[in-house]
Scaffold this motif. Structure first.
Motif, PDB file in Angstrom:
ATOM      1  N   VAL A 152     -12.616  -0.588  20.620  1.00 22.54           N
ATOM      2  CA  VAL A 152     -11.610  -0.708  19.568  1.00 22.54           C
ATOM      3  C   VAL A 152     -12.204  -1.519  18.434  1.00 22.54           C
ATOM      4  CG1 VAL A 152      -9.317  -1.573  18.974  1.00 22.54           C
ATOM      5  CG2 VAL A 152      -9.744  -0.619  21.252  1.00 22.54           C
ATOM      6  N   ARG A 153     -12.146  -0.968  17.244  1.00 22.44           N
ATOM      7  CA  ARG A 153     -12.687  -1.670  16.079  1.00 22.44           C
ATOM      8  C   ARG A 153     -11.603  -1.738  15.009  1.00 22.44           C
ATOM      9  NH1 ARG A 153     -18.973  -0.938  15.850  1.00 22.44           N
ATOM     10  NH2 ARG A 153     -18.623  -2.813  14.662  1.00 22.44           N
ATOM     11  N   ASP A 154     -10.691  -2.660  15.161  1.00 14.16           N
ATOM     12  CA  ASP A 154      -9.614  -2.846  14.196  1.00 14.16           C
ATOM     13  C   ASP A 154      -9.325  -4.334  14.120  1.00 14.16           C
ATOM     14  OD1 ASP A 154      -7.288  -3.019  12.691  1.00 14.16           O
ATOM     15  OD2 ASP A 154      -6.366  -1.291  13.631  1.00 14.16           O
ATOM     16  N   THR A 155      -9.885  -4.994  13.124  1.00 16.81           N
ATOM     17  CA  THR A 155      -9.743  -6.446  13.043  1.00 16.81           C
ATOM     18  C   THR A 155      -8.309  -6.882  12.800  1.00 16.81           C
ATOM     19  OG1 THR A 155     -10.325  -6.379  10.699  1.00 16.81           O
ATOM     20  CG2 THR A 155     -12.105  -6.773  12.256  1.00 16.81           C
ATOM     21  N   LYS A 156      -7.505  -6.039  12.176  1.00 12.47           N
ATOM     22  CA  LYS A 156      -6.130  -6.424  11.876  1.00 12.47           C
ATOM     23  C   LYS A 156      -5.251  -6.438  13.117  1.00 12.47           C
ATOM     24  CE  LYS A 156      -6.343  -4.697   7.174  1.00 12.47           C
ATOM     25  NZ  LYS A 156      -5.863  -3.697   6.222  1.00 12.47           N
ATOM     26  N   ARG A 157      -5.571  -5.600  14.106  1.00 11.45           N
ATOM     27  CA  ARG A 157      -4.733  -5.512  15.306  1.00 11.45           C
ATOM     28  C   ARG A 157      -5.537  -5.767  16.580  1.00 11.45           C
ATOM     29  NH1 ARG A 157      -1.330  -0.173  14.933  1.00 11.45           N
ATOM     30  NH2 ARG A 157      -0.187  -1.225  16.578  1.00 11.45           N
ATOM     31  N   ALA A 190      -4.542  -4.940  20.521  1.00 15.46           N
ATOM     32  CA  ALA A 190      -5.346  -4.007  21.321  1.00 15.46           C
ATOM     33  C   ALA A 190      -5.873  -4.699  22.570  1.00 15.46           C
ATOM     34  CB  ALA A 190      -6.490  -3.451  20.486  1.00 15.46           C
ATOM     35  N   ASN A 191      -6.349  -5.927  22.424  1.00 17.20           N
ATOM     36  CA  ASN A 191      -6.863  -6.683  23.562  1.00 17.20           C
ATOM     37  C   ASN A 191      -5.774  -6.923  24.602  1.00 17.20           C
ATOM     38  OD1 ASN A 191      -8.947  -8.080  24.929  1.00 17.20           O
ATOM     39  ND2 ASN A 191      -8.079 -10.017  24.223  1.00 17.20           N
TER      40      ASN A 191
END
Length: 69
Positions: A42-47, A51-52
């Motif tokens: 997962v590569r989405d710094t905002k969420r 996600a984690n």
């Protein structure tokens, strides 16, 4: 370009190293996938926290939080 070259040269390990993982981390994930595990990136710094949390809820872990053998 670079990711494709690394992937061609080293398969999954090359791809992961090209994306910033250490060789040790890449080998760990390669072995886990080879044994039938699923790799999710997962590569989405905002969420990222969301996600984690979702992945941990479903039993996922990362290299640095992997269970002891």
């Amino acid at each position: 370009g670079g990711a494709g070259i690394g992937a061609a040269a080293g398969g999954l390990i090359g791809l992961l190293v090209d994306h910033g993982l250490s060789h040790e981390e890449a080998r760990y994930y390669h072995e886990r996938v080879h044994l039938g595990a699923t790799l999710v990136i997962v590569r989405d710094t905002k969420r990222a926290d969301e996600a984690n949390a979702i992945m941990q809820w479903h039993g996922a872990h990362e290299y640095h939080t992997r269970p002891s053998p």
